[in-house]
Enzyme design. Structure first.
Site, PDB file in Angstrom:
ATOM      1  N   ASP A 178     -41.725  22.090  12.635  1.00  0.00           N
ATOM      2  CA  ASP A 178     -42.994  22.046  11.894  1.00  0.00           C
ATOM      3  C   ASP A 178     -43.065  23.136  10.832  1.00  0.00           C
ATOM      4  O   ASP A 178     -44.152  23.471  10.350  1.00  0.00           O
ATOM      5  CB  ASP A 178     -44.174  22.220  12.862  1.00  0.00           C
ATOM      6  N   ASP A 231     -49.683  23.051  27.880  1.00  0.00           N
ATOM      7  CA  ASP A 231     -48.784  23.023  29.037  1.00  0.00           C
ATOM      8  C   ASP A 231     -49.567  23.026  30.346  1.00  0.00           C
ATOM      9  O   ASP A 231     -49.298  22.256  31.262  1.00  0.00           O
ATOM     10  CB  ASP A 231     -47.814  24.206  28.981  1.00  0.00           C
TER      11      ASP A 231
END
Length: 525
Positions: free
Chosen positions: A130, A283
């Site tokens: 990214d 996460d």
């Protein structure tokens, strides 16, 4: 003349001072002392909660380690490993490497992952870039091409946006058609360097245990001796990996995914709803949702993956904000969902709500900051408040010893660690409040700065002169707290005789030092 009486002149300054003192005394006794008394007992209650939780984990970890009852040892992997070697029926594995402008570490991580020992036709390495720097993108793609030429199946995937940040990149990566045949996905952050046998030590857990969703390895810090700040971080994180993760795995088959150095069953990821970017702890979000669907986790504490600790104070502050704000915000969003889940036993739900979220992610930060940095110093200047010394001193002393027991080589730094953690509790408390309220900065995502080989290349082993502006180095909150503690220390020294000023002076000094960023490593621009 004899009848003249000489009177003492009025002294308005002294009268004003006496009046001010009496006013302060009335306000202190009538209003401040009752509020402070309530705050003292609330903080003591939180201290007891934290103490009980730490003691219970200590009991579990003693049983787990000394009686060889670690959860991962219950799985019989010898037969599975033998079948993999003899029959060569290795499952298809995807390794995802998300990165964002990782100039210093991309070569290290790509090289380590491409060096994993696994049949090349059963392994896909997916580099999810990214980066906003076009030159760096070209360099990362060139590195991928080098490994492709060596026979490694590397897929370079670049996005033109950062939608969803890391969660968005991982989600987009799983949508690729070549992923359809993969059974498992391994995730490494850009500064992680796994050993070549990582897959052989993790994948077998998942092959023959269909209710197992996640295998998590622990982190090994390659730069823990770089400076004082990294040594202190190591003490905190060692407790997390040696105790918290091990206890969660052994008692409830649940713990928070660390976002990296873990292997997921792709079916479990999809069953839990995939990656979501609603908080900065994607996460942990996935781990909680997966456990509510009935999936189990196992933590392999003996499997270490090398990585880097943030060694600049700026990077560490941003990291701690994300790590504290995200769990609090997730707790707010998932509380009722966890409580009402019918697929998970009540004991496990209470563990997730009370132990995992409330005590460790909220109470631990609040009691550290409010009790030891605000309330206890305030009792110095409000003597009407009774402070139970045995609860204010002995309980935190035991908690501190338990926390530090995971890093015996750093016991000599115990005082520095206490002072440092108290300062950081200011930012963690602020972050948890932001997360619970959903206030500004709740979804702020700043990638933790990594230095990789920069330290070796520049031969920097000691803090150097900071090249940024003076305003960037000054942190107002730390300095304000330092002044408050300094005032309380001087008051204690002048009017009381209980030697609390020793602690207050040390803590004030710690706030001042971090308030001007005089900690960590500084690398010239």
């Amino acid at each position: 003349m004899r009848n003249i009486v000489f009177e003492e002149p009025e002294m308005p300054m002294f009268d004003a001072a006496n009046s001010l003192c009496h006013t302060w005394e009335r306000i202190r006794v009538s209003y401040i002392a009752p509020i402070l008394n309530i705050a003292v007992y609330l903080c003591i209650g939180m201290s007891v909660m934290l103490f009980v939780e730490r003691i219970s984990m200590a009991i579990v970890i003693v049983y787990v380690k000394f009686w060889k009852k670690k959860k991962y040892t219950e799985y019989n992997l010898d037969g599975i490993k033998r079948d993999l070697e003899q029959l060569q029926n290795h499952p298809m594995v995807l390794v995802q490497l998300p990165m964002f402008n990782e100039k210093e570490v991309y070569k290290l991580s790509i090289g380590a992952i491409c060096g994993l020992s696994w049949p090349s036709d059963r392994l896909i390495v997916q580099v999810l870039d990214d980066s906003t720097n076009d030159v760096l993108r070209a360099l990362v793609e060139l590195e991928c091409r080098k490994w492709i030429a060596k026979g490694v199946n590397v897929k370079y995937e670049a996005r033109n946006n950062r939608n969803g940040y890391k969660a968005g990149a991982l989600k987009e990566g799983l949508k690729k058609t070549y992923v359809d045949d993969c059974e498992y996905v391994v995730i490494f952050d850009a500064d992680f360097q796994p050993d070549h046998n990582f897959l052989h030590r993790t994948i077998p857990f998942l092959i023959d245990n269909k209710d197992l969703a996640l295998v998590q390895a622990r982190w090994k810090f390659v730069n823990s001796d770089e400076c004082l700040m990294t040594k202190l971080q190591e003490m905190s994180l060692n407790y997390h990996f040696n105790v918290e993760q091990e206890v969660g795995s052994s008692t409830c088959a649940f713990f928070g995914f660390n976002g990296t150095a873990g292997v997921w069953r792709i079916r479990a990821v999809n069953d839990a709803g995939g990656w979501k970017d609603r908080t900065t702890v994607e996460d942990m979000d996935l781990a909680v949702r997966a456990t509510l669907r009935g999936w189990k986790f196992v933590y392999v504490g003996d499997l270490e993956v090398k990585n880097e600790l943030p060694s600049t104070y700026k990077a560490y502050r941003f990291q701690q904000h994300r790590w504290s704000c995200g769990p609090a915000n997730l707790f707010k969003k998932m509380f009722l969902e966890i409580l009402c889940s019918e697929r998970v036993a009540l004991r496990k739900r209470l563990y997730v709500i009370y132990c995992f979220f409330f005590v460790r992610k909220i109470v631990a930060h609040w009691v550290t900051f409010f009790f030891y940095c605000i309330v206890i110093p305030a009792t110095i200047i409000v003597p009407e408040v009774h402070l139970p010394k045995y609860l204010a001193i002995y309980l935190p002393a035991i908690i501190t010893i338990l926390n530090a027991s995971s890093t015996p080589r750093s016991w000599h730094l115990l005082v520095f660690w206490i002072l440092f953690e108290n300062v950081m509790s200011l930012h963690r408390t602020k972050a948890t409040i932001i997360g619970l309220l959903g206030a500004n900065r709740v979804n702020e995502w700043v990638v933790t700065e990594k230095l990789g080989n920069t330290m070796k290349q520049h031969h920097i082993s000691k803090p150097k002169k900071h090249t940024s502006g003076i305003l960037e180095r000054i942190h107002a909150l730390e300095l304000i707290m330092g002044l408050y503690l300094l005032y309380c220390a001087i008051y204690n020294l002048m009017f009381q005789h209980n030697h609390m000023y020793v602690y207050l002076l040390l803590q004030a000094g710690a706030f001042f030092i971090l308030g001007v960023s005089y900690i960590g490593t500084f690398v010239p621009n």
